[in-house]
Scaffold this motif. Structure first.
Motif, PDB file in Angstrom:
ATOM      1  N   PHE A  59       0.804  -1.209   0.000  1.00 27.02           N
ATOM      2  CA  PHE A  59       0.000   0.000   0.000  1.00 27.02           C
ATOM      3  C   PHE A  59       0.845   1.271   0.000  1.00 27.02           C
ATOM      4  O   PHE A  59       0.348   2.338  -0.368  1.00 27.02           O
ATOM      5  CB  PHE A  59      -0.955   0.018   1.198  1.00 27.02           C
ATOM      6  N   ILE A  60       2.124   1.182   0.399  1.00 29.95           N
ATOM      7  CA  ILE A  60       2.962   2.379   0.515  1.00 29.95           C
ATOM      8  C   ILE A  60       3.868   2.579  -0.688  1.00 29.95           C
ATOM      9  O   ILE A  60       3.915   3.665  -1.268  1.00 29.95           O
ATOM     10  CB  ILE A  60       3.793   2.318   1.814  1.00 29.95           C
ATOM     11  N   LEU A  61       4.603   1.549  -1.064  1.00 28.50           N
ATOM     12  CA  LEU A  61       5.602   1.680  -2.124  1.00 28.50           C
ATOM     13  C   LEU A  61       5.027   1.274  -3.482  1.00 28.50           C
ATOM     14  O   LEU A  61       4.099   0.467  -3.551  1.00 28.50           O
ATOM     15  CB  LEU A  61       6.820   0.805  -1.800  1.00 28.50           C
ATOM     16  N   PRO A  62       5.595   1.781  -4.550  1.00 28.07           N
ATOM     17  CA  PRO A  62       5.133   1.358  -5.886  1.00 28.07           C
ATOM     18  C   PRO A  62       5.504  -0.106  -6.152  1.00 28.07           C
ATOM     19  O   PRO A  62       6.522  -0.606  -5.668  1.00 28.07           O
ATOM     20  CB  PRO A  62       5.861   2.299  -6.851  1.00 28.07           C
ATOM     21  N   ILE A  63       4.678  -0.777  -6.914  1.00 26.95           N
ATOM     22  CA  ILE A  63       4.833  -2.215  -7.158  1.00 26.95           C
ATOM     23  C   ILE A  63       6.121  -2.547  -7.902  1.00 26.95           C
ATOM     24  O   ILE A  63       6.653  -3.636  -7.778  1.00 26.95           O
ATOM     25  CB  ILE A  63       3.599  -2.780  -7.901  1.00 26.95           C
ATOM     26  N   MET A  64       6.639  -1.604  -8.682  1.00 26.75           N
ATOM     27  CA  MET A  64       7.832  -1.880  -9.462  1.00 26.75           C
ATOM     28  C   MET A  64       9.116  -1.753  -8.646  1.00 26.75           C
ATOM     29  O   MET A  64      10.197  -1.958  -9.174  1.00 26.75           O
ATOM     30  CB  MET A  64       7.897  -0.941 -10.672  1.00 26.75           C
ATOM     31  N   SER A  65       9.026  -1.422  -7.366  1.00 28.23           N
ATOM     32  CA  SER A  65      10.231  -1.395  -6.537  1.00 28.23           C
ATOM     33  C   SER A  65      10.475  -2.781  -5.944  1.00 28.23           C
ATOM     34  O   SER A  65       9.658  -3.688  -6.064  1.00 28.23           O
ATOM     35  CB  SER A  65      10.109  -0.328  -5.446  1.00 28.23           C
ATOM     36  N   PHE A  66      11.582  -2.929  -5.262  1.00 26.41           N
ATOM     37  CA  PHE A  66      12.065  -4.242  -4.849  1.00 26.41           C
ATOM     38  C   PHE A  66      11.288  -4.815  -3.661  1.00 26.41           C
ATOM     39  O   PHE A  66      10.940  -5.996  -3.659  1.00 26.41           O
ATOM     40  CB  PHE A  66      13.554  -4.128  -4.508  1.00 26.41           C
ATOM     41  N   LEU A  67      11.001  -4.018  -2.647  1.00 24.14           N
ATOM     42  CA  LEU A  67      10.405  -4.540  -1.418  1.00 24.14           C
ATOM     43  C   LEU A  67       8.979  -5.065  -1.586  1.00 24.14           C
ATOM     44  O   LEU A  67       8.649  -6.114  -1.021  1.00 24.14           O
ATOM     45  CB  LEU A  67      10.475  -3.476  -0.327  1.00 24.14           C
ATOM     46  N   PRO A  68       8.101  -4.413  -2.341  1.00 20.81           N
ATOM     47  CA  PRO A  68       6.771  -5.006  -2.529  1.00 20.81           C
ATOM     48  C   PRO A  68       6.798  -6.351  -3.255  1.00 20.81           C
ATOM     49  O   PRO A  68       5.956  -7.204  -3.001  1.00 20.81           O
ATOM     50  CB  PRO A  68       6.013  -3.960  -3.349  1.00 20.81           C
ATOM     51  N   VAL A  69       7.772  -6.554  -4.104  1.00 16.26           N
ATOM     52  CA  VAL A  69       7.891  -7.852  -4.786  1.00 16.26           C
ATOM     53  C   VAL A  69       8.214  -8.940  -3.764  1.00 16.26           C
ATOM     54  O   VAL A  69       7.657 -10.046  -3.826  1.00 16.26           O
ATOM     55  CB  VAL A  69       8.950  -7.774  -5.902  1.00 16.26           C
ATOM     56  N   ILE A  70       9.080  -8.638  -2.805  1.00 22.85           N
ATOM     57  CA  ILE A  70       9.379  -9.592  -1.732  1.00 22.85           C
ATOM     58  C   ILE A  70       8.118  -9.858  -0.903  1.00 22.85           C
ATOM     59  O   ILE A  70       7.843 -10.988  -0.497  1.00 22.85           O
ATOM     60  CB  ILE A  70      10.536  -9.078  -0.861  1.00 22.85           C
ATOM     61  N   GLY A  71       7.326  -8.813  -0.671  1.00 25.32           N
ATOM     62  CA  GLY A  71       6.071  -8.986   0.053  1.00 25.32           C
ATOM     63  C   GLY A  71       5.098  -9.879  -0.686  1.00 25.32           C
ATOM     64  O   GLY A  71       4.428 -10.713  -0.085  1.00 25.32           O
TER      65      GLY A  71
END
Length: 114
Positions: A59-71
């Motif tokens: 909900f906070i970071l854009p999907i194309m960054s690294f951390l949401p992909v790990i989530g």
């Protein structure tokens, strides 16, 4: 124009993934603590932390960054590995299971026309 459409699609995908992660977080929260130990999975607290972080990151970071992909990977692992094991240990599922095989029909076992 095409870039705005792509960003719109990605934002909808990210919203759907965030909602799904929140649903899995709620699912993990309502499961019993001893079911995690009985299923030989990690602790309930660990999965709650993982899924809460995944939900927040989606909900906070854009999907194309690294951390949401790990989530998203953590949510997928919970969905395909931990949740079915917890349901099996807890006896959850869709209705009561009657004894029988998957080839049973409404009038008894199907024997392939023999």
């Amino acid at each position: 124009m095409l870039i705005y459409g792509f960003q719109s699609v990605l934002s909808w995908v990210q919203l759907a993934l965030g909602i799904y992660a929140a649903v899995m977080l709620i699912d993990a929260a309502v499961r019993r603590d001893d079911a995690y130990r009985a299923a030989s999975k990690q602790t309930k607290g660990m999965w709650l932390i993982f899924l809460a972080l995944a939900t927040a990151l989606l909900f906070i970071l854009p999907i194309m960054s690294f951390l949401p992909v790990i989530g998203v990977i953590a949510v997928i692992v919970y969905t395909v590995d931990v949740r079915p094991a917890l349901r099996e240990v807890s006896g959850g599922g869709r209705g009561p299971r009657r004894g029988g095989s998957s080839s049973d029909g409404p009038y008894g076992p199907y024997n392939g026309g023999r």
